[in-house]
Design a protein around this motif. Structure first.
Motif, PDB file in Angstrom:
ATOM      1  N   GLU A  19     -73.473  -9.514  15.730  1.00 32.19           N
ATOM      2  CA  GLU A  19     -72.045  -9.994  16.284  1.00 32.19           C
ATOM      3  C   GLU A  19     -71.385 -10.079  17.295  1.00 32.19           C
ATOM      4  O   GLU A  19     -70.447 -10.080  18.718  1.00 32.19           O
ATOM      5  CB  GLU A  19     -71.405 -10.564  14.879  1.00 32.19           C
ATOM      6  CG  GLU A  19     -70.284 -11.745  14.716  1.00 32.19           C
ATOM      7  CD  GLU A  19     -68.979 -10.907  14.792  1.00 32.19           C
ATOM      8  OE1 GLU A  19     -67.971 -11.514  15.207  1.00 32.19           O
ATOM      9  OE2 GLU A  19     -69.098  -9.555  14.704  1.00 32.19           O
ATOM     10  N   LEU A  20     -71.368  -8.259  17.713  1.00 31.90           N
ATOM     11  CA  LEU A  20     -70.386  -7.562  18.073  1.00 31.90           C
ATOM     12  C   LEU A  20     -70.750  -7.953  19.559  1.00 31.90           C
ATOM     13  O   LEU A  20     -69.442  -7.883  20.682  1.00 31.90           O
ATOM     14  CB  LEU A  20     -69.782  -6.250  17.799  1.00 31.90           C
ATOM     15  CG  LEU A  20     -69.295  -5.816  16.102  1.00 31.90           C
ATOM     16  CD1 LEU A  20     -69.854  -4.540  16.380  1.00 31.90           C
ATOM     17  CD2 LEU A  20     -67.348  -6.412  17.026  1.00 31.90           C
ATOM     18  N   ASP A  21     -71.489  -8.285  20.117  1.00 29.99           N
ATOM     19  CA  ASP A  21     -72.757  -8.328  21.074  1.00 29.99           C
ATOM     20  C   ASP A  21     -72.140  -9.130  21.898  1.00 29.99           C
ATOM     21  O   ASP A  21     -71.614  -9.788  23.414  1.00 29.99           O
ATOM     22  CB  ASP A  21     -73.994  -8.125  21.467  1.00 29.99           C
ATOM     23  CG  ASP A  21     -74.785  -6.997  20.961  1.00 29.99           C
ATOM     24  OD1 ASP A  21     -73.774  -6.597  21.469  1.00 29.99           O
ATOM     25  OD2 ASP A  21     -75.703  -6.182  21.113  1.00 29.99           O
ATOM     26  N   ALA A  22     -71.650 -10.605  21.288  1.00 33.14           N
ATOM     27  CA  ALA A  22     -71.645 -12.023  21.376  1.00 33.14           C
ATOM     28  C   ALA A  22     -70.323 -12.142  22.135  1.00 33.14           C
ATOM     29  O   ALA A  22     -69.104 -11.829  21.620  1.00 33.14           O
ATOM     30  CB  ALA A  22     -71.992 -12.809  20.646  1.00 33.14           C
ATOM     31  N   LEU A  23     -70.211 -13.086  22.951  1.00 34.12           N
ATOM     32  CA  LEU A  23     -68.777 -13.828  23.629  1.00 34.12           C
ATOM     33  C   LEU A  23     -67.775 -14.994  23.001  1.00 34.12           C
ATOM     34  O   LEU A  23     -68.416 -15.700  22.456  1.00 34.12           O
ATOM     35  CB  LEU A  23     -68.626 -14.134  24.942  1.00 34.12           C
ATOM     36  CG  LEU A  23     -67.762 -14.150  26.437  1.00 34.12           C
ATOM     37  CD1 LEU A  23     -67.900 -14.509  27.125  1.00 34.12           C
ATOM     38  CD2 LEU A  23     -66.357 -14.637  25.070  1.00 34.12           C
ATOM     39  N   LYS A  24     -66.989 -14.311  21.891  1.00 31.40           N
ATOM     40  CA  LYS A  24     -66.895 -15.693  20.847  1.00 31.40           C
ATOM     41  C   LYS A  24     -65.011 -14.778  20.797  1.00 31.40           C
ATOM     42  O   LYS A  24     -64.236 -14.521  20.861  1.00 31.40           O
ATOM     43  CB  LYS A  24     -66.957 -14.647  19.283  1.00 31.40           C
ATOM     44  CG  LYS A  24     -68.185 -14.356  19.293  1.00 31.40           C
ATOM     45  CD  LYS A  24     -68.663 -13.559  17.942  1.00 31.40           C
ATOM     46  CE  LYS A  24     -67.698 -12.415  17.684  1.00 31.40           C
ATOM     47  NZ  LYS A  24     -67.603 -11.317  18.316  1.00 31.40           N
ATOM     48  N   PRO A  25     -64.685 -16.492  21.562  1.00 31.51           N
ATOM     49  CA  PRO A  25     -63.250 -15.906  21.934  1.00 31.51           C
ATOM     50  C   PRO A  25     -62.201 -16.150  21.363  1.00 31.51           C
ATOM     51  O   PRO A  25     -62.385 -16.346  19.900  1.00 31.51           O
ATOM     52  CB  PRO A  25     -62.783 -17.599  22.690  1.00 31.51           C
ATOM     53  CG  PRO A  25     -64.821 -18.042  23.034  1.00 31.51           C
ATOM     54  CD  PRO A  25     -65.754 -17.276  21.989  1.00 31.51           C
ATOM     55  N   GLY A  26     -61.416 -15.196  21.360  1.00 35.98           N
ATOM     56  CA  GLY A  26     -60.341 -14.971  20.293  1.00 35.98           C
ATOM     57  C   GLY A  26     -60.302 -14.116  19.399  1.00 35.98           C
ATOM     58  O   GLY A  26     -59.988 -13.922  18.812  1.00 35.98           O
ATOM     59  N   ASN A  27     -62.141 -13.450  19.283  1.00 35.60           N
ATOM     60  CA  ASN A  27     -62.285 -12.576  18.110  1.00 35.60           C
ATOM     61  C   ASN A  27     -62.376 -10.838  18.620  1.00 35.60           C
ATOM     62  O   ASN A  27     -62.827 -10.843  20.154  1.00 35.60           O
ATOM     63  CB  ASN A  27     -64.025 -12.657  17.562  1.00 35.60           C
ATOM     64  CG  ASN A  27     -62.843 -14.260  16.928  1.00 35.60           C
ATOM     65  OD1 ASN A  27     -63.992 -15.501  16.998  1.00 35.60           O
ATOM     66  ND2 ASN A  27     -62.022 -14.321  15.921  1.00 35.60           N
TER      67      ASN A  27
END
Length: 297
Positions: A19-27
């Motif tokens: 989950e940390l590897d992925a581009l997740k807007p706002g997080n």
């Protein structure tokens, strides 16, 4: 047969790191800085919370409380309360080779006391006060009663009274569709996060900014998602949304929590079916090194 605690812990760590590897807007993610925490805090949190989250024979509340205590001791701030609340029933169900529904139906007063203690220890942002079953007060005999009370305003509480239905209705279908489209693993994770952000008003945003802002963010995410081709790796468009959210002080932490839980649920199901669960082995090709960032679950 159920899964060994060591495997459950490894799959949990894998889900957190993916989950940390992925581009997740706002997080918090490896692509951009933001807020007041560091990616390293979340990596450390995943490592120290895994053993208590997967502790052999432990009840749901004990898993949550032990993992929160380990996290607070290691990083001194709440990085994963929502993740732990969602993942603890999944971990117990996987170890016991039973359903999440059976695990949740078996919650007792001990679970309620431990979960309330964990919430107080973590001190999640924007929690406020409740008319009934306020966490500042003694825990009720039934954790499910408390979760039902909070369910209309909190997606994680609602998960406890719906047998984690959003994971099956939103997260796992989005993950399956992304894989069917041939997306790389990190973009599959982004797809899951965007699916939650577009489908469900984020509870963390709602607590801190109110229902109108939560509804607006969901609509913005829905519009963005409709026009994106994740197969083209639309980093610029997602980072633009990421910057906009962070400039407004908006952090959709609950969507990130459900993203981790979805990856964990998928890996557990694969492992229980005798398949290869795909343990995370570090940053993948094309992902920038983790930099200072922040979240707040």
């Amino acid at each position: 047969m159920g899964l060994a605690p060591a495997l459950v812990a490894a799959l949990y760590r894998s889900a957190c790191l993916a989950e940390l590897d992925a581009l997740k807007p706002g997080n918090v993610h490896a692509y951009a800085a933001g807020h007041r925490m560091a990616v390293a805090d979340f990596v450390t949190s995943a490592e120290v919370s895994a053993p208590p989250l997967a502790a052999a024979g432990a009840r749901v509340g004990a898993r949550v409380l032990g993992a929160v205590a380990a996290t607070m001791e290691a990083v001194g701030q709440n990085t994963n309360l929502g993740i732990l609340l969602l993942c603890a029933p999944l971990a117990r169900a996987a170890e016991r080779a039973t359903s999440v529904a059976a695990v949740l139906a078996d919650l007792d007063a001990r679970d309620s006391q431990d979960v309330f203690a964990a919430i107080r220890r973590a001190g999640p942002g924007g929690l406020g006060q409740a008319g009934r079953h306020d966490v500042a007060e003694a825990a009720p005999a039934s954790l499910l009663d408390a979760m039902a009370e909070a369910a209309p305003r909190d997606a994680i509480a609602r998960a406890y009274v719906t047998d984690l239905a959003d994971i099956d209705a939103v997260g796992l279908p989005a993950l399956a569709a992304a894989r069917a489209a041939g997306l790389a693993p990190t973009w599959c994770t982004t797809a899951v996060h965007l699916a939650y952000l577009a489908a469900v008003e984020d509870s963390h945003v709602r607590r801190k900014h109110g229902p109108a802002v939560a509804a607006a963010v969901r609509a913005e995410a829905e519009a963005l998602r409709a026009g994106l081709d994740l197969g083209a790796a639309p980093v610029a468009a997602l980072l633009a949304f990421d910057r906009d959210l962070k400039e407004r002080g908006i952090n959709p932490g609950t969507s990130a929590d459900f993203t981790v839980a979805t990856l964990f649920a998928d890996a557990l199901r694969t492992a229980r079916a005798g398949g290869h669960a795909g343990l995370h082995a570090g940053a993948r090709e094309g992902i920038p090194a983790a930099r200072d960032n922040a979240d707040g679950t």
